[in-house]
Design a protein around this motif. Sequence first.
Motif, PDB file in Angstrom:
ATOM      1  N   GLU A   1       0.833  -1.209   0.000  1.00  0.00           N
ATOM      2  CA  GLU A   1       0.000   0.000   0.000  1.00  0.00           C
ATOM      3  C   GLU A   1       0.867   1.258   0.000  1.00  0.00           C
ATOM      4  N   ILE A   2       1.927   1.233   0.780  1.00  0.00           N
ATOM      5  CA  ILE A   2       2.850   2.370   0.807  1.00  0.00           C
ATOM      6  C   ILE A   2       3.470   2.559  -0.582  1.00  0.00           C
ATOM      7  N   ALA A   3       3.814   1.463  -1.236  1.00  0.00           N
ATOM      8  CA  ALA A   3       4.411   1.541  -2.577  1.00  0.00           C
ATOM      9  C   ALA A   3       3.453   2.202  -3.566  1.00  0.00           C
ATOM     10  N   VAL A   4       2.171   1.852  -3.468  1.00  0.00           N
ATOM     11  CA  VAL A   4       1.170   2.435  -4.361  1.00  0.00           C
ATOM     12  C   VAL A   4       1.128   3.953  -4.203  1.00  0.00           C
ATOM     13  N   HIS A   5       1.296   4.427  -2.983  1.00  0.00           N
ATOM     14  CA  HIS A   5       1.191   5.856  -2.682  1.00  0.00           C
ATOM     15  C   HIS A   5       2.551   6.526  -2.489  1.00  0.00           C
ATOM     16  N   TRP A   6       3.614   5.840  -2.861  1.00  0.00           N
ATOM     17  CA  TRP A   6       4.960   6.307  -2.545  1.00  0.00           C
ATOM     18  C   TRP A   6       5.224   7.740  -3.013  1.00  0.00           C
TER      19      TRP A   6
ATOM     20  N   GLU B   1       3.176  10.097  -3.760  1.00  0.00           N
ATOM     21  CA  GLU B   1       2.305  11.004  -3.010  1.00  0.00           C
ATOM     22  C   GLU B   1       2.840  11.212  -1.586  1.00  0.00           C
ATOM     23  N   LEU B   2       3.292  10.129  -0.957  1.00  0.00           N
ATOM     24  CA  LEU B   2       3.839  10.230   0.397  1.00  0.00           C
ATOM     25  C   LEU B   2       5.091  11.106   0.411  1.00  0.00           C
ATOM     26  N   LEU B   3       5.942  10.928  -0.594  1.00  0.00           N
ATOM     27  CA  LEU B   3       7.160  11.735  -0.644  1.00  0.00           C
ATOM     28  C   LEU B   3       6.857  13.223  -0.775  1.00  0.00           C
ATOM     29  N   GLY B   4       5.740  13.552  -1.381  1.00  0.00           N
ATOM     30  CA  GLY B   4       5.347  14.945  -1.526  1.00  0.00           C
ATOM     31  C   GLY B   4       4.656  15.506  -0.300  1.00  0.00           C
ATOM     32  N   SER B   5       4.362  14.655   0.678  1.00  0.00           N
ATOM     33  CA  SER B   5       3.674  15.119   1.878  1.00  0.00           C
ATOM     34  C   SER B   5       4.662  15.738   2.859  1.00  0.00           C
TER      35      SER B   5
END
Length: 144
Positions: free
Chosen positions: A60-65, A67-71
């Motif tokens: 799940e983290i990979a799918v949103h990786w 996006e997460l890095l931009g947070s």
Amino acid sequence: MTNRHDSTAEPPPGLDEPPAVPLEFAAFCELHRPRYLSYARVWLPDQTEAAGAVQQAFAEIAVHWRELLGSSNPTAHAWQILRGTVGEHTRRPGPDHPAADDDLAILHYVVGLAAPEIADVIGTDTASVAGRLRRTMLREASGW
């Protein structure tokens, strides 16, 4: 002349190789997998199920990786994904999942992480972790 049925022939590059993952994601997984797994094992005593929950969280983290890095706090968002995934695997509805401060106590007293390590895992600062651990300990002590 070459033999098309030669069993020693290697497949074309890329067919048997796993898809490439970003180096940052691979490093994140390497850093957090042991701690995530220790946390999951508290809630899921079956090691296979705990490992599966952590793997599912990383997927799940990979799918949103990106996006997460931009947070503002990728580590904190990843921790929430792990908590949610482990909670789903416990087969208990959301309200029964521990409060965030209880998770800190678990990471400290059960898993054995110091406040700076906990801060690294959940994506916050050490002072915040130390204060929340003190509050949790005082809250529990007052209930005795």
